[in-house]
Design a protein around this motif. Structure first.
Motif, short mmCIF file in Angstrom:
data_model
loop_
_atom_site.label_atom_id
_atom_site.label_comp_id
_atom_site.label_asym_id
_atom_site.label_seq_id
_atom_site.Cartn_x
_atom_site.Cartn_y
_atom_site.Cartn_z
N ILE A 99 0.80 -1.23 0.14
CA ILE A 99 0.21 -0.13 0.00
C ILE A 99 0.84 1.22 -0.18
O ILE A 99 0.64 2.14 -0.56
N ILE A 100 1.85 1.26 0.87
CA ILE A 100 2.88 2.39 0.76
C ILE A 100 3.61 2.57 -0.50
O ILE A 100 3.74 3.67 -1.07
N LEU A 101 3.73 1.30 -1.23
CA LEU A 101 4.47 1.45 -2.49
C LEU A 101 3.52 2.28 -3.40
O LEU A 101 4.10 2.93 -4.48
N LEU A 102 2.50 1.74 -3.47
CA LEU A 102 1.33 2.33 -4.31
C LEU A 102 1.28 3.87 -4.08
O LEU A 102 1.08 4.57 -5.15
N LYS A 103 1.19 4.32 -2.82
CA LYS A 103 0.91 5.72 -2.64
C LYS A 103 2.20 6.51 -3.01
O LYS A 103 2.11 7.57 -3.51
N ARG A 104 3.24 6.11 -2.47
CA ARG A 104 4.67 6.70 -2.72
C ARG A 104 4.95 6.69 -4.53
O ARG A 104 5.39 7.65 -4.89
N GLY A 105 4.42 5.54 -5.37
CA GLY A 105 4.70 5.51 -6.53
C GLY A 105 3.96 6.86 -7.11
O GLY A 105 4.48 7.19 -8.24
N GLN A 106 2.90 7.15 -6.77
CA GLN A 106 1.98 8.18 -7.49
C GLN A 106 3.14 9.56 -7.73
O GLN A 106 2.75 10.28 -8.49
N ARG A 107 3.66 9.54 -6.60
CA ARG A 107 4.42 10.82 -6.55
C ARG A 107 5.67 10.54 -7.32
O ARG A 107 6.05 11.70 -8.02
N TRP A 108 6.45 9.64 -7.14
CA TRP A 108 7.73 9.55 -7.55
C TRP A 108 7.98 9.06 -8.91
O TRP A 108 9.09 9.10 -9.74
N LEU A 109 7.25 7.85 -9.26
CA LEU A 109 7.64 7.08 -10.46
C LEU A 109 7.47 7.96 -11.66
O LEU A 109 8.07 7.67 -12.70
N PRO A 110 6.41 8.82 -11.84
CA PRO A 110 6.11 9.49 -13.07
C PRO A 110 7.51 10.52 -13.30
O PRO A 110 7.85 10.56 -14.48
N LEU A 111 7.98 10.90 -12.17
CA LEU A 111 9.52 11.65 -12.35
C LEU A 111 10.52 11.04 -12.75
O LEU A 111 10.94 11.27 -13.66
N ILE A 112 10.61 9.84 -12.12
CA ILE A 112 11.89 8.69 -12.39
C ILE A 112 11.58 8.42 -13.73
O ILE A 112 12.59 8.41 -14.70
N ASP A 113 10.25 7.99 -14.06
CA ASP A 113 10.18 7.62 -15.56
C ASP A 113 10.49 8.59 -16.71
O ASP A 113 11.18 8.24 -17.83
N SER A 114 10.19 9.87 -16.49
CA SER A 114 10.39 10.93 -17.35
C SER A 114 12.03 11.02 -17.58
O SER A 114 12.42 11.28 -18.60
#
Length: 308
Positions: free
Chosen positions: A92-107
């Motif tokens: 659950i925490i990974l899903l929540k944090r992912g919303q903030r950080w994964l798009p940035l890292i992806d870009s």
């Protein structure tokens, strides 16, 4: 003596009555086990037994096919899916944090021609948290102090850019590119990130292997890529695992201030920009002390919260 016999008989009668009543009470109860209530997130039940999560029929990593037709490969992935997905609080925490950080890292990865699946490597390394490993690897990408400088990061008593999500991602990209030039396989590159390029090269040479899936390694690197695959599967398909998470961690509204001269006291700097030292450190964890000496030509990007 007669009274003692009377008391004894009365005791037997009372005891017998209590035993009889208890038997009647318990005989009226069902012998079936109590029904287990419906389990929460992601657990399926069948006759009160918790079943596992499914293994996908097909998967790729960085455009490379995962050979799930192989029984050994499928079982290795299955293990990581069950281990990681059943850790519900962490998922659950990974899903929540992912919303903030994964798009940035992806870009950042995409802008540097690195397959964006490598963002899940950062998830596997740190859980997208500023952790420090027992070996003193630091940050999202778990970079060691000895290699930080080789990939352009400043690390000293006042500044540690391994804690900067953007700078550390850029450093990791340099490592990934160098490893890909050496191995020509993104899957082996991922393994090499865990075990080192020399370690991966030695295994490939000694075992005449051409694929990660045919490399015999110690437990951690042998599970590493499969853990990345399991996290990718879960984070891209949360509904398959029964996750319905509210209150995702959104990106914050920030402004960026370029610092090109020394800072005598970060508390004063924070007050001048309408914030606190706590907020400054929270948004810029690479700041390690209360001051910073800036050399000529150096520039640092400092994030400041904006009022919404």
């Amino acid at each position: 003596m007669l009274k003692k016999h009377q008391y004894f008989l009365v005791g037997l009668l009372i005891g017998g009555a209590l035993i009889y009543a208890a038997e009647r009470i318990f005989s009226d109860r069902s012998t079936e086990p109590p029904r287990i209530p419906e389990a929460s997130i992601g657990i399926k039940q069948n006759n009160h037994l918790i079943s596992g999560y499914p293994v996908p029929d097909s998967m790729t990593f960085a455009g490379e096919i995962v050979p799930l037709h192989r029984r050994d490969v499928r079982e290795r992935l299955d293990r990581e899916i069950q281990v990681n997905a059943f850790w519900h609080s962490n998922s659950i925490i990974l899903l929540k944090r992912g919303q903030r950080w994964l798009p940035l890292i992806d870009s950042i990865l995409a802008a540097n021609d690195i397959p964006t699946d490598f963002k899940y490597l950062a998830v596997a390394e740190s859980g997208l948290d500023q952790v420090v490993s027992p070996a003193k690897a630091v940050g999202f990408w778990q970079i060691m102090r000895g290699t930080a400088g080789d990939f352009g990061l400043i690390v000293n008593k006042q500044v540690d850019q391994r804690y900067d999500p953007i700078r550390s991602t850029e450093a990791a990209i340099k490592y990934l590119n160098k490893a890909y030039e050496k191995f020509g396989s993104w899957t082996i590159v991922a393994a090499a990130y865990n075990m080192g390029m020399s370690g991966a090269a030695k295994v490939l040479e000694n075992q005449r292997a051409s694929s990660y899936y045919d490399m015999i390694m110690s437990e951690e690197p042998s599970r590493y890529v499969f853990r990345i695959l399991a996290l990718k599967n879960m984070l891209e398909n949360p509904e398959t695992f029964g996750f319905d998470v509210d209150e995702m961690y959104e990106s914050e509204s920030l402004k960026k201030v370029i610092v090109d001269s020394s800072i005598d006291n970060w508390n004063d700097f924070a007050e001048q920009h309408g914030t606190s030292y706590y907020q400054l450190k929270r948004l810029n964890p690479w700041i390690r002390t209360y001051k910073m000496n800036v050399k000529q030509g150096q520039k640092f990007e400092v994030k400041i919260p904006t009022k919404e």
